[in-house]
Design a protein around this motif. Structure first.
Motif, short mmCIF file in Angstrom:
data_model
loop_
_atom_site.label_atom_id
_atom_site.label_comp_id
_atom_site.label_asym_id
_atom_site.label_seq_id
_atom_site.Cartn_x
_atom_site.Cartn_y
_atom_site.Cartn_z
N CYS A 91 69.86 54.84 66.50
CA CYS A 91 69.34 55.39 65.25
C CYS A 91 68.88 56.82 65.51
O CYS A 91 68.11 57.06 66.42
CB CYS A 91 68.17 54.56 64.73
N MET B 17 66.79 58.53 64.01
CA MET B 17 65.36 58.72 63.79
C MET B 17 64.52 57.85 64.72
O MET B 17 63.37 58.13 64.97
CB MET B 17 65.04 58.40 62.35
N HIS B 18 65.09 56.75 65.19
CA HIS B 18 64.37 55.85 66.10
C HIS B 18 65.23 55.62 67.33
O HIS B 18 65.90 54.59 67.43
CB HIS B 18 64.07 54.51 65.41
N CYS C 246 69.71 50.57 61.51
CA CYS C 246 68.46 50.54 62.27
C CYS C 246 67.56 49.42 61.77
O CYS C 246 67.42 49.24 60.56
CB CYS C 246 67.76 51.89 62.14
N ILE D 158 64.44 49.38 62.01
CA ILE D 158 63.16 49.92 61.52
C ILE D 158 63.34 50.60 60.17
O ILE D 158 62.62 50.32 59.23
CB ILE D 158 62.57 50.91 62.55
N CYS D 159 64.34 51.50 60.06
CA CYS D 159 64.45 52.27 58.83
C CYS D 159 65.72 52.01 58.05
O CYS D 159 65.88 52.51 56.94
CB CYS D 159 64.32 53.77 59.14
ZN LIG Z 1 65.61 54.11 62.36
#
Ligand SMILES: [Zn+2]
Length: 375
Positions: free
Chosen positions: A242, A244-245, A256, A258-259
């Motif tokens: 990801c 962003m993560h 992802c 998480i997001c």
């Molecule tokens: Zn993410």
């Protein structure tokens, strides 16, 4: 590198008041208490909650009264009121069991218990018993410590070695002899001007809660270096990450956890460099004499009657622990002076031979005098 244990921000939750009211009892009354998901936290008296319960019970009564009604439309309206109030209570944080209890009792409860939506340690108690809260006010802060961050302060000279995804091992004073492991999950793009360090975040599993936020750690990273002295990072080849993560790493494309963002390849993010075939050439860090711009080593001249050394200017790469990477000027197997090179250099200057300070040699007296001025 040195660093300290920190809370995993992504695993810190606030227990907030979802409706205005008065906190008549705080079951968790000091910080540091460990709570499980579903543990009772506080008891709240809320006029809004009381009237919502009454609304629910009235709506249920009217559904019952209309059971034999000929008008199904009227019945449906009452039923949807029941559903809407149930939903409201659910959004206020009441559990399905609590809502069921109200319906079974048939009378509203003055106080409602709030339960913890997460497990962890209560790290902050934001309200007092008897205080009034508004919707959104924090009552507790709960941190899940089964996973923590280790925040490392990396010096500028450490930076060439650090890459996202690298393994880092570290030790603590609290657990001597025990080595913990984690992975670099974030390298701050900005240098801290006050400390001249860069924050590097390492994600660490902490199943036995040995790591406590605030603890100091001493950390070591083990970068894999290719022949040309560059850091290689083959471990993420072919993985999906990801953007962003970056801690979310998968073997196949997807989203992802998480997001929900689409994962991209590690190659696309520039996290992967190929596996090196040969190790780089290194010399002990005590060997080179380094002025601002030049590096000189004394190399043993083989097959001489007496030990003989010649000075040689070399090009160094970055320093890694006790060694320097050599970009050019030396061959594998050549012997270099690792102790006393400076003495050798001073001696050469006295004899006006080429040395670190004066590569072309020169006036013995001049150079001798210059040496004396050095600290
Ligand atoms: Zn993410």
């Amino acid at each position: 590198m040195v660093g300290s244990v920190d809370f995993d921000e992504t695993r810190t939750a606030y227990i907030t008041a979802r409706m205005p009211g008065r906190l008549d009892r705080l079951f968790v009354d000091y910080t540091g208490v460990q709570v499980k998901k579903g543990d009772h936290m506080a008891s709240i008296y809320s006029p809004e909650l009381l009237s919502a319960q009454q609304e629910l019970l009235q709506a249920i009564d009217s559904v019952k009264a209309l059971t034999n009604s000929e008008s199904s439309i009227v019945r449906d309206v009452s039923q949807s009121t029941v559903d809407a109030v149930r939903e409201k209570l659910r959004l206020w944080g009441l559990t399905p069991e609590q809502i069921q209890q109200i319906e079974t009792r048939g009378t509203p409860m003055d106080h409602v218990t709030l339960y913890s939506p997460v497990g962890g340690i209560v790290i902050h108690k934001n309200a007092q018993e008897g205080s009034y809260v508004k919707t959104g006010d924090r009552i507790y802060t709960v941190a899940d410590l089964s996973h923590v961050w280790v925040q490392i302060e990396a010096y500028e000279s450490d930076l060439p070695w650090l890459r996202y995804g690298q393994k880092v091992s570290f030790t603590t004073e609290a657990w001597p002899g025990e080595t913990f492991k984690g992975k670099i999950a974030f390298i701050d793009p900005v240098l801290n001007a006050a400390t001249r360090t860069v924050n590097v975040r390492v994600n660490v599993d902490n199943p036995e809660l040995q790591m406590k936020p605030g603890m100091f750690v001493s950390a070591v990273a083990y970068p894999l270096i290719s022949e040309d002295g560059k850091v290689a990072n083959p471990s993420l080849a072919g993985k999906w990450i990801c953007p962003m993560h970056p801690e979310v790493v998968k073997d196949a494309p997807g989203t992802c956890d998480i997001c929900g963002m689409k994962l991209v390849t590690a190659e696309e993010l520039g996290y992967v460099t190929p596996t090196p075939t040969n190790a780089p050439l290194v010399i002990p860090a005590t060997a080179p004499l380094i002025t601002g711009t030049r590096a000189v080593v004394y190399v043993e001249v083989p097959d001489q009657d007496k030990p003989t050394y010649e000075g040689r200017e070399i090009v160094l790469g970055p320093k890694a622990g006790n060694v320097y990477i050599v970009h050019s000027g030396l061959k594998e197997g050549e012997r270099v002076v690792t102790q006393g090179a400076f003495k050798l250099d001073a001696e050469l200057q006295i004899h006006a031979k080429p040395s670190m300070m004066s590569p072309e040699g020169g006036s013995a007296l001049m150079d001798h005098g210059k040496m004396k001025m050095e600290p």
